[in-house]
Design a protein around this motif. Structure first.
Motif, short mmCIF file in Angstrom:
data_model
loop_
_atom_site.label_atom_id
_atom_site.label_comp_id
_atom_site.label_asym_id
_atom_site.label_seq_id
_atom_site.Cartn_x
_atom_site.Cartn_y
_atom_site.Cartn_z
N VAL A 231 0.84 -1.21 0.00
CA VAL A 231 0.00 0.00 0.00
C VAL A 231 0.88 1.25 0.00
O VAL A 231 0.61 2.22 -0.73
N MET A 232 1.96 1.21 0.79
CA MET A 232 2.87 2.38 0.80
C MET A 232 3.44 2.60 -0.59
O MET A 232 3.53 3.73 -1.08
N LEU A 233 3.83 1.50 -1.25
CA LEU A 233 4.39 1.57 -2.59
C LEU A 233 3.34 2.10 -3.57
O LEU A 233 3.63 2.93 -4.44
N GLU A 234 2.14 1.61 -3.40
CA GLU A 234 1.02 2.03 -4.25
C GLU A 234 0.81 3.53 -4.12
O GLU A 234 0.61 4.23 -5.12
N ARG A 235 0.86 4.03 -2.88
CA ARG A 235 0.68 5.47 -2.67
C ARG A 235 1.82 6.27 -3.25
O ARG A 235 1.64 7.39 -3.72
N ALA A 236 3.03 5.67 -3.23
CA ALA A 236 4.20 6.41 -3.70
C ALA A 236 4.31 6.39 -5.21
O ALA A 236 4.52 7.43 -5.84
N ILE A 237 4.21 5.21 -5.85
CA ILE A 237 4.48 5.15 -7.30
C ILE A 237 3.41 4.43 -8.11
O ILE A 237 3.66 4.08 -9.27
N ASP A 238 2.22 4.19 -7.55
CA ASP A 238 1.13 3.67 -8.38
C ASP A 238 1.45 2.36 -9.10
O ASP A 238 1.31 2.26 -10.31
N VAL A 239 1.88 1.32 -8.38
CA VAL A 239 2.17 0.07 -9.07
C VAL A 239 0.89 -0.63 -9.53
O VAL A 239 0.94 -1.46 -10.42
N GLY A 240 -0.23 -0.32 -8.92
CA GLY A 240 -1.50 -0.81 -9.46
C GLY A 240 -2.05 -2.07 -8.82
O GLY A 240 -3.16 -2.50 -9.15
N ILE A 241 -1.31 -2.69 -7.89
CA ILE A 241 -1.73 -4.00 -7.38
C ILE A 241 -3.10 -3.95 -6.69
O ILE A 241 -3.89 -4.87 -6.82
N PHE A 242 -3.37 -2.86 -5.96
CA PHE A 242 -4.66 -2.77 -5.26
C PHE A 242 -5.57 -1.74 -5.90
O PHE A 242 -6.64 -1.44 -5.38
N ASN A 243 -5.14 -1.15 -7.02
CA ASN A 243 -5.89 -0.02 -7.58
C ASN A 243 -6.79 -0.48 -8.72
O ASN A 243 -6.31 -0.85 -9.78
N PRO A 244 -8.11 -0.46 -8.50
CA PRO A 244 -9.01 -0.95 -9.54
C PRO A 244 -8.86 -0.17 -10.85
O PRO A 244 -9.08 -0.74 -11.92
N ALA A 245 -8.47 1.10 -10.78
CA ALA A 245 -8.31 1.89 -12.00
C ALA A 245 -7.19 1.34 -12.88
O ALA A 245 -7.16 1.56 -14.08
N LEU A 246 -6.26 0.61 -12.29
CA LEU A 246 -5.14 0.05 -13.05
C LEU A 246 -5.27 -1.47 -13.19
O LEU A 246 -4.32 -2.15 -13.54
N GLY A 247 -6.44 -2.00 -12.89
CA GLY A 247 -6.63 -3.44 -13.05
C GLY A 247 -6.45 -4.22 -11.76
O GLY A 247 -6.66 -5.43 -11.72
N GLY A 248 -6.01 -3.55 -10.69
CA GLY A 248 -5.79 -4.24 -9.43
C GLY A 248 -7.10 -4.54 -8.72
O GLY A 248 -8.18 -4.11 -9.13
#
Lengths: 551, 217
Positions: A231-248
């Motif tokens: 989640v910290m990584l997601e907030r920092a650089i948008d890897v997408g793993i939990f982000n539905p907008a990126l397929g996560g």
């Protein structure tokens, strides 16, 4: 044999008086003595507990009336305060819980060792705890303030909120290290450092509980570590793993979070059950009923507890088969808890009961934990779950387990081992008074929540419909009574640590090894490592025989 | 006394009477290290789980994205890391055979191979980033979701692995210093052995990363 080479004089100083290499506060914060580290944890944890209680008090006060109650207290502040209450109570109080305080203080003595296997690593664990806590506190006063996500940090909101989620998570991440290192240390200690003659099924049951807990700490904590890191990584650089907008997939976060956080509930409760298993035989004056069943139930709770996480997520999309399996396993995990409860009660049967404050708290533990456990089954059944999910019923259930269970278990342990820790007795009469206040206040505070939940009051809300007010008032008044009891308890212990009557080595007639050393214990616990013979509580067998002969 | 406890004695009472600060139990140190390795396995295990979930959802995208990765460079790095595990094991064996110099040379070789791995990694990542293939880049946003997740996982997992290689290199440098200063000796080398275990774990994780990312297509 090396036993003839004693390189130091017999320790006459106890661990509180010892003058080590450092003076003043440094002799504490640089000490690798397991007993001092236990007290360091205790002081810091109770300081945080005080803050957590204050936050809870503010929440309850706000809920006294529908609509805004405290002037200037906004809904957003309410969200931050309940997150802070949850984060402090979970990560800084109940997760370190009994292992950090009594595991550190008592476990090495109970198995007949001079310290844990890795004393310096043990001190490092405490520093991880302090640094993690410090970072969490930093999250309070910097940026846009403390996270308002709730202690579960659910995505996608935790990805979007502007509050200090990253710092808060980093704090929890580092505290996780403390938990892992303590677990690792205890596992190795219990494997390698038991006194000669003490086999696995001759260990005190508190040690068994710590052993089962330590496995969960070691195996489960890395899971939440990587989840928070993602989640910290997601907030920092948008890897997408939990982000539905990126397929996560945000639901994946919930799975990963609960894969740790459900076993973590057993990190919180198992050691308390262990302490209860020590207290009950001592005050019943007889050996524990079903020793092996209790020891093995700790292990089975620890192992089955891994496989029930999705019962936190019954309202998310899951296959029907998965729902049935997770519900069934949830019912399975209740069995070993039931085994323990029945064995405790059976131990009391025909015992010579000496009703003193540790037993009083232990009995309330059984009562409150039973309510917590049985309401847990209501949550774990698929039908009722849909009805009560995300209502106050969950809050009530959770506090019955965590406060009525772990909290009262911890207070029972504190009343039991306090004379050993400080070499002083506390005021027994006062203990009865504040026990009564706490017990009444607790049930008013949380039983009301069970009723509110059944009536459909959703949880986490700043506001509620006026028709719910009666039980909210009962609950808030209960919180005041409970806190009055807590304050009296704090007074009793703080005063008694300095001015209590001197405690004998064995004030309660216990039979485990910690009662064979002076109170407070000498620096390295034992002048000579004891040799253990017989069962864990064989001391009571003699007592029982004498009693039955006298009849 | 020291010779007594240096023989992996299972017999606790033999040294149970030494003061706590002189307590030494190599078996305990090894159990502790293995438990720590379990935590690392759980840490990476969850990432492999995430990989499995998204690969089953987006198998076609994963196939396409994996074609972009440089199999030759990945294989070369695998060779480098496997060789470093060999030199690590040989370094411990050399120390046990009381050949301190050989042990130091092999330990240094392990660290250098680790560094070589990181240098390759740097060029590999650099080339990807140069082509605009990094999280939240404009080019990335034009790719299908599965490919974005593939690269997200690629950077997360190889990145976390890279951090472990760096940590391992730091650890082995400290061990090298200890060997030089005779703090690690033929009769007390459990720290070196434990560091070796850590290094092998880092190697082992890479063995899984290579097929999952580079040769998955």
């Amino acid at each position: 044999m090396a036993s003839t080479v004693v390189t130091h004089t017999p320790a006459v100083l106890n661990y509180l008086e010892e003058k080590g290499r450092h003076a003043g506060i440094l002799s504490w914060v640089l000490s690798t003595d397991h007993k001092r580290i236990g007290l360091l944890y205790m002081y810091t944890m109770f300081a945080f507990f005080g803050v957590g209680v204050l936050m809870g008090l503010i929440l309850r006060l706000e809920l006294l009336t529908p609509g805004p109650t405290i002037p200037g207290f906004t809904a957003n502040m309410y969200n931050a305060v309940f997150t802070l209450h949850g984060v402090i109570m979970i990560f800084l109080f109940v997760i370190p819980g009994l292992p950090a305080i009594f595991g550190n203080f008592c476990m090495p003595i109970m198995i007949g060792a001079r310290d844990v296997a890795f004393p310096r690593l043990n001190l490092l664990s405490w520093y991880c705890f302090i640094v993690g806590a410090g970072i969490a506190v930093l999250a309070l006063f910097t940026g846009q303030g403390f996270p308002d996500t709730g202690w579960t940090f659910y995505v996608p909101y935790s990805l979007r909120t502007g509050t200090n989620v990253t710092l808060g998570m980093l704090g929890a991440f580092i505290i996780g290290w403390s938990s892992i290192l303590t677990g690792l240390n205890f596992l190795v200690t219990i494997h390698r450092m038991r006194a000669p003659g003490m086999g696995w099924f001759q260990m005190p049951l508190f040690v068994w509980a710590l052993y089962a807990t330590a496995w969960i700490q070691v195996i489960a904590t890395p899971v939440v570590g990587i989840t928070l890191a993602l989640v910290m990584l997601e907030r920092a650089i948008d890897v997408g793993i939990f982000n539905p907008a990126l397929g996560g997939d945000p639901i994946l976060f919930q799975h990963m979070f609960w894969i740790y956080s459900h076993p973590a509930v057993y990190i919180m409760i198992l050691p308390a059950m262990g302490a209860i298993s020590e207290i009950i035989p001592t005050f019943a004056g007889r050996t524990i009923f079903g020793y092996k069943a209790i020891a093995l139930s700790s292990l089975s709770i620890a192992s089955v507890g891994y496989l029930v996480w999705a019962h936190h997520m019954f309202t998310t999309p899951m296959s029907l088969a998965a729902l049935f399996v997770f519900s069934l396993l949830t019912f399975f995990v209740a069995i070993p808890s039931g085994v323990k409860v029945f064995n405790w009660v059976a131990t009391l049967y025909k015992g010579s009961i000496d009703l003193r404050s540790p037993l009083l708290f232990a009995l309330s533990f059984i009562f409150l934990f039973s309510i917590g456990g049985l309401t847990g089954l209501a949550n774990g059944a698929l039908g009722p779950n849909l009805h009560i999910h995300d209502t106050y019923f969950i809050v009530g259930h959770f506090h019955y387990v965590m406060f009525g269970g772990t909290g009262f278990g911890l207070f029972a342990a504190l009343h039991y081992w306090f004379p050993k820790m400080y070499g002083r007795m506390y005021n027994e009469r006062l203990a009865w008074y504040y026990w009564a206040l706490m017990f009444v206040g607790f049930n008013m505070l949380y039983f009301s929540m069970l009723i509110l939940g059944m009536e459909g009051n959703p949880r986490r809300y700043y506001d509620y419909l006026p028709r719910f007010q009666t039980w909210h008032v009962v609950s808030t008044v209960g919180s005041w009574i409970l806190v009055a009891g807590l304050l009296m308890m704090a007074y009793n212990f703080i005063r008694s640590a300095r001015r209590g009557a001197p405690a004998p080595a064995n004030p309660w007639g216990g039979v485990t090894l910690e009662w064979t050393v002076p109170s407070p214990p000498p620096v390295e616990n034992f002048h000579e490592i004891p040799r253990w013979e017989g069962s864990a509580y064989h001391g009571f067998e003699k007592l029982q025989r004498r009693r039955s002969e006298a009849q | 006394m020291s010779t007594l406890v240096g023989t992996h004695s299972e017999d606790l009472p033999e040294h149970a009477h030494a003061p706590a600060h002189e307590h030494r139990d190599d078996t305990a140190a090894k159990i502790g290290m293995w438990l720590f390795l379990f935590t690392e396995l759980m840490l990476f295990g969850i990432l492999f789980l995430v990989y499995a979930v998204y690969r089953s959802i987006y198998s076609e995208d994963f196939h396409h994205a994996a074609l972009e990765l440089n199999v030759a460079l990945g294989s070369f790095n695998t060779f480098v890391l496997l060789t470093s595990s060999m030199t690590m094991a040989m370094s411990i064996a050399a120390l046990q055979k009381r050949d301190k110099n050989l042990s130091m040379v092999l330990l240094l070789a392990t660290i250098v191979l680790g560094a070589l791995f990181m240098v390759n990694k740097y060029f590999e990542w650099g080339a990807k980033i140069h082509h605009g293939l990094y999280p939240a880049s404009e080019h990335m946003r034009t790719l299908p979701h599965g490919e974005q997740l593939f690269y997200g996982l690629y950077y997360t997992m190889t990145g976390l692995h890279g951090l472990h290689v760096l940590a391992g290199m730091g650890l082995l440098s400290l061990m090298l210093y200890f060997v030089v200063r005779d703090k690690i000796r033929p009769d007390r080398h459990v720290m070196l052995e434990n560091s070796g275990l850590y290094w092998h774990l880092v190697d082992l994780i890479w063995i899984f990363l290579l097929p999952l990312f580079y040769v998955t297509t």
